[in-house]
Design an enzyme around this catalytic site. Structure first.
Site, short mmCIF file in Angstrom:
data_model
loop_
_atom_site.label_atom_id
_atom_site.label_comp_id
_atom_site.label_asym_id
_atom_site.label_seq_id
_atom_site.Cartn_x
_atom_site.Cartn_y
_atom_site.Cartn_z
N ASP A 1 -10.15 -7.98 -2.17
CA ASP A 1 -9.46 -6.74 -2.57
C ASP A 1 -8.95 -6.98 -3.99
O ASP A 1 -7.75 -7.13 -4.22
CB ASP A 1 -8.31 -6.46 -1.59
N GLN B 1 0.85 -1.18 0.00
CA GLN B 1 0.00 0.00 0.00
C GLN B 1 0.89 1.24 0.00
O GLN B 1 1.73 1.39 0.88
CB GLN B 1 -0.91 0.00 1.23
N TYR C 1 -6.78 -12.77 -2.57
CA TYR C 1 -5.78 -11.75 -2.94
C TYR C 1 -5.14 -11.13 -1.69
O TYR C 1 -5.19 -9.92 -1.50
CB TYR C 1 -6.41 -10.61 -3.77
N GLU D 1 -10.14 4.91 -3.89
CA GLU D 1 -10.08 3.65 -3.14
C GLU D 1 -11.27 3.65 -2.19
O GLU D 1 -11.51 4.64 -1.49
CB GLU D 1 -8.77 3.58 -2.35
N CYS E 1 -10.27 -0.71 -5.74
CA CYS E 1 -9.41 0.33 -6.29
C CYS E 1 -9.99 0.90 -7.58
O CYS E 1 -9.33 1.70 -8.26
CB CYS E 1 -7.99 -0.19 -6.53
N ASN F 1 -1.36 -8.08 4.57
CA ASN F 1 -1.67 -6.75 5.12
C ASN F 1 -2.97 -6.75 5.91
O ASN F 1 -2.99 -6.37 7.09
CB ASN F 1 -1.73 -5.74 3.98
N GLU G 1 -3.20 -16.35 -2.12
CA GLU G 1 -2.33 -15.40 -2.84
C GLU G 1 -1.58 -16.18 -3.90
O GLU G 1 -1.16 -17.31 -3.65
CB GLU G 1 -1.37 -14.71 -1.87
#
Length: 369
Positions: free
Chosen positions: A302, A192, A221, A361, A327, A226, A242
């Site tokens: 995400d 980020q 994802y 975002e 996003c 995070n 992931e």
């Protein structure tokens, strides 16, 4: 290069209006709005390097960027959107490598990755093979750039070659809801970019999913962990997917560093996981993982700018609670057309991750009707 700081409130209001218009068909509640700092908010930056002979016939170096409209290059000595450490190191780096041909010859790009905790990784990209002489000079460069309270990492990259002086990552420490979370962030991997906005996103996600300790979370994802690390305390167990190998390795490290014992990362795409959970395919990567042992009432997504593909969207819709970080508000709205047939929007947030751009975002918390 200057920023229109006095216009920031108006620019943010325009983003709120744009998101409001896109989400109006779904009758959302009032938004949670998170404004960014107005300068020095960006923790990473990439520059091309321009070589130019001066009047003495010596090779001068400059950071350059390209105008997104005209494609014309322009010199960048300071970048107000980048944090102070990047701006300081931009000048210091060029001064320290000037006159050292093995460090400057065929250098075409410099990437900076910084942390709130005072670390910086500087990646030097070359159109040439990196030699032992380069390595020796890079080690000396690291020594010259380092100072008390500042950790500097130097990475050299060329075609099919990568050399890290000590390591190729920084270690970020984020204070999230009064707790320090540690994240390894590898250079040339996604992180980020606006660290303080990231804290806002993590805390908002924690508030949405509070009081969920009797059920499990599935995250698609997950990157370097995070969100899943920050949310693990809210759930009985967390299962995260992931596809990027380096991100999976970072996530495993971050899980250990933060003492998380209820989070399992599996390396597969969202599409593959959809096939696995629906029994369409079996995967060797899932050996030893009993998917039926997870009671995931909440799913966290995400996705990339393209949004959720149709198969994943159908799968996500099966979960009672959906936390969606977006996003791209256009693809978010497109996905919400289907999701709101079965779920209602409980909360919406706008995170101004990228001030002075059109980028929005956002986060949406959905509960099954």
């Amino acid at each position: 290069m200057s920023l229109p700081i006095e216009q920031y409130p108006e620019l943010l209001a325009q983003k709120v209006d744009n998101l409001t218009a896109l989400l109006a068909p779904f009758n959302p509640p009032p938004f949670d709005i998170f404004a960014s700092e107005t300068s020095h908010f960006r923790m990473r930056a990439e520059f091309r390097v321009w070589h130019q002979k001066n009047e003495q016939g010596e090779n001068d170096l400059y950071h350059i960027m390209f105008d997104p409209t005209t494609k014309q290059r322009y010199r960048v000595d300071q970048l107000p959107i980048a944090n102070q450490l990047i701006n300081t190191m931009m000048q210091k780096l060029l001064t320290q490598i000037q006159g050292i041909p093995v460090l400057t010859h065929k250098l075409f790009q410099v990437d900076y990755l910084t942390t709130l905790s005072g670390e910086i990784a500087i990646s030097l990209l070359y159109h040439k093979k990196l030699t032992d002489e380069w390595l020796a000079q890079a080690k000396l460069l690291k020594q010259r750039l380092s100072e008390p309270g500042l950790t500097v990492h130097i990475i050299g990259r060329a075609s099919k070659q990568k050399i890290a002086i000590d390591c190729d990552y920084v270690k970020e420490k984020l204070n999230v809801a009064g707790k320090t979370l540690i994240y390894r962030q590898v250079e040339n991997s996604f992180t980020q970019p606006n660290a303080k906005m990231n804290i806002n996103m993590l805390e908002w996600a924690q508030k949405c999913t509070a009081n969920s300790q009797d059920s499990d979370l599935l995250e698609l994802y997950c990157g370097n962990g995070n969100f899943s690390i920050a949310l693990a305390g809210n759930f009985r167990k967390v299962l995260a997917t992931e596809i990027c190998k380096s991100s999976v390795h970072s996530a495993q490290y971050n899980i250990a560093q933060n003492g998380i014992d209820n989070l399992q990362i599996i390396r597969m795409s969202a599409e593959e996981f959809t096939q696995a959970i629906n029994g369409v395919r079996q995967f060797n990567r899932l050996q030893g993982i009993d998917l039926s042992a997870y009671q995931c009432n909440t799913i966290f997504v995400d996705p990339p700018r393209a949004g959720l593909d149709q198969a994943t969207l159908n799968m996500v819709q099966n979960y009672p609670r959906i936390l969606y970080i977006s996003c791209n508000p256009a693809t978010l709205a497109d996905n919400l057309r289907q999701l709101t047939t079965t779920h209602r929007i409980e909360r919406v947030a706008l995170f101004d991750q990228f001030p002075y751009t059109h980028h929005i975002e956002s986060g949406v918390w959905l509960i099954r009707k």
